[in-house]
Design a protein around this motif. Structure first.
Motif, PDB file in Angstrom:
ATOM      1  N   THR A   1     -25.403 -22.477   3.022  1.00 59.75           N
ATOM      2  CA  THR A   1     -25.710 -21.799   1.758  1.00 59.75           C
ATOM      3  C   THR A   1     -25.903 -20.320   2.010  1.00 59.75           C
ATOM      4  OG1 THR A   1     -28.081 -22.139   2.040  1.00 59.75           O
ATOM      5  CG2 THR A   1     -26.894 -23.804   0.758  1.00 59.75           C
ATOM      6  N   LEU A   2     -25.650 -19.549   0.985  1.00 61.86           N
ATOM      7  CA  LEU A   2     -25.928 -18.124   1.040  1.00 61.86           C
ATOM      8  C   LEU A   2     -27.103 -17.844   0.117  1.00 61.86           C
ATOM      9  CD1 LEU A   2     -22.364 -16.540   0.828  1.00 61.86           C
ATOM     10  CD2 LEU A   2     -23.873 -16.600   2.806  1.00 61.86           C
ATOM     11  N   SER A   3     -27.921 -16.895   0.493  1.00 58.93           N
ATOM     12  CA  SER A   3     -29.045 -16.519  -0.363  1.00 58.93           C
ATOM     13  C   SER A   3     -28.516 -15.978  -1.680  1.00 58.93           C
ATOM     14  CB  SER A   3     -29.888 -15.447   0.318  1.00 58.93           C
ATOM     15  OG  SER A   3     -30.387 -15.922   1.541  1.00 58.93           O
ATOM     16  N   PRO A   4     -29.229 -16.257  -2.769  1.00 52.92           N
ATOM     17  CA  PRO A   4     -28.801 -15.701  -4.053  1.00 52.92           C
ATOM     18  C   PRO A   4     -28.778 -14.172  -3.983  1.00 52.92           C
ATOM     19  CG  PRO A   4     -30.585 -17.278  -4.342  1.00 52.92           C
ATOM     20  CD  PRO A   4     -30.421 -17.070  -2.874  1.00 52.92           C
ATOM     21  N   GLY A   5     -27.801 -13.587  -4.610  1.00 52.09           N
ATOM     22  CA  GLY A   5     -27.683 -12.135  -4.630  1.00 52.09           C
ATOM     23  C   GLY A   5     -26.877 -11.565  -3.474  1.00 52.09           C
ATOM     24  N   VAL A   6     -26.490 -12.401  -2.512  1.00 49.82           N
ATOM     25  CA  VAL A   6     -25.672 -11.912  -1.409  1.00 49.82           C
ATOM     26  C   VAL A   6     -24.230 -11.826  -1.902  1.00 49.82           C
ATOM     27  CG1 VAL A   6     -24.776 -12.392   0.889  1.00 49.82           C
ATOM     28  CG2 VAL A   6     -27.160 -12.877   0.375  1.00 49.82           C
ATOM     29  N   ARG A   7     -23.730 -10.595  -1.988  1.00 49.20           N
ATOM     30  CA  ARG A   7     -22.361 -10.415  -2.469  1.00 49.20           C
ATOM     31  C   ARG A   7     -21.387 -10.761  -1.356  1.00 49.20           C
ATOM     32  NH1 ARG A   7     -21.033  -5.169  -4.984  1.00 49.20           N
ATOM     33  NH2 ARG A   7     -19.238  -6.405  -5.559  1.00 49.20           N
ATOM     34  N   HIS A   8     -20.365 -11.513  -1.715  1.00 51.70           N
ATOM     35  CA  HIS A   8     -19.397 -11.930  -0.715  1.00 51.70           C
ATOM     36  C   HIS A   8     -18.039 -12.183  -1.377  1.00 51.70           C
ATOM     37  CE1 HIS A   8     -20.892 -15.684  -2.428  1.00 51.70           C
ATOM     38  NE2 HIS A   8     -19.732 -16.222  -2.080  1.00 51.70           N
ATOM     39  N   VAL A   9     -17.015 -12.247  -0.534  1.00 50.65           N
ATOM     40  CA  VAL A   9     -15.673 -12.618  -0.973  1.00 50.65           C
ATOM     41  C   VAL A   9     -15.112 -13.597   0.048  1.00 50.65           C
ATOM     42  CG1 VAL A   9     -15.175 -10.463  -2.199  1.00 50.65           C
ATOM     43  CG2 VAL A   9     -14.587 -10.661   0.208  1.00 50.65           C
ATOM     44  N   MET A  10     -14.173 -14.394  -0.392  1.00 49.91           N
ATOM     45  CA  MET A  10     -13.491 -15.320   0.516  1.00 49.91           C
ATOM     46  C   MET A  10     -12.363 -14.555   1.201  1.00 49.91           C
ATOM     47  SD  MET A  10     -15.301 -17.951   0.250  1.00 49.91           S
ATOM     48  CE  MET A  10     -14.393 -19.166   1.164  1.00 49.91           C
ATOM     49  N   PHE A  11     -12.117 -14.905   2.423  1.00 53.57           N
ATOM     50  CA  PHE A  11     -11.168 -14.161   3.248  1.00 53.57           C
ATOM     51  C   PHE A  11     -10.456 -15.162   4.143  1.00 53.57           C
ATOM     52  CE2 PHE A  11     -10.068 -10.070   5.082  1.00 53.57           C
ATOM     53  CZ  PHE A  11      -9.736 -10.370   6.383  1.00 53.57           C
TER      54      PHE A  11
END
Length: 149
Positions: free
Chosen positions: A73-83
C-alpha cells in the motif's frame, strides 16, 4: 546490512566518445538490502571553446521506482504514476513499477567540466609534435648507443 546492486543501462555507452558524439542514457539500479547508492560519474570531453574555459553539465535527480507487485500500500496523498520498466537486470521481461513523484528534490547535480581553449590549438599541436619528435630521437639515440631494445 550489505547492499547488493545491479545496474542496467538502456543503451550501449562508449565512455571514450566526446559529448558531442554521445547521447544521454538511463541507468536502472536494482537494489537489495540497504537502500543507499553511490554512482560514479565520468566527465566527457567537450569541444574546445574560445569564449569559455568551463562548461556546466546538469545531471537529473534520481527517480524512485517500486515494483507494483511487491508494494502493498501507499500512504494516502503520495503522488505516483505507473511506469513500465524491466523486471530485473537481466532485462527479459517488463513489469509495472510505481514512480513516486515529488520526493525531496535537491534539483539534481551540476558539474563544471574544463574545456580546451580553441585559440591554443596551433600551440598545442606544435608542442605535441615537437615533444613526440624529440622523444623518438632520444629513444633512437639511446638504442643506437647501447645496441639493444
Amino acid at each position: 546490512m550489505e547492499t547488493h546492486k545491479k545496474v542496467l543501462l538502456d543503451s550501449k555507452v562508449d565512455l571514450e566518445a566526446p559529448e558531442y558524439l554521445s547521447s544521454g542514457f538511463t541507468a536502472l539500479v536494482f537494489l537489495s538490502g540497504k537502500h543507499e547508492v553511490v554512482v560514479p560519474v565520468h566527465g566527457r570531453y567537450h569541444r574546445p571553446s574560445d569564449s569559455s574555459k568551463w562548461v556546466k553539465v546538469d545531471i537529473e535527480s534520481p527517480r524512485l521506482l517500486l515494483r507494483s507487485d511487491q508494494c502493498q500500500t501507499l500512504s494516502p496523498g503520495v503522488r505516483h504514476v505507473m511506469f513500465d520498466a524491466p523486471c530485473t537486470v537481466s532485462n527479459h521481461s517488463i513489469c509495472s513499477w510505481i514512480e513516486i513523484l515529488h520526493l525531496e528534490d535537491n534539483g539534481g547535480v551540476s558539474l563544471e567540466i574544463p574545456v580546451g581553449d580553441s585559440s591554443m590549438i596551433v600551440t598545442v599541436c606544435v608542442v605535441t609534435v615537437l615533444t613526440t619528435v624529440l622523444s623518438c630521437a632520444y629513444l633512437l639515440t639511446n638504442i643506437w648507443k647501447h645496441g639493444s631494445f
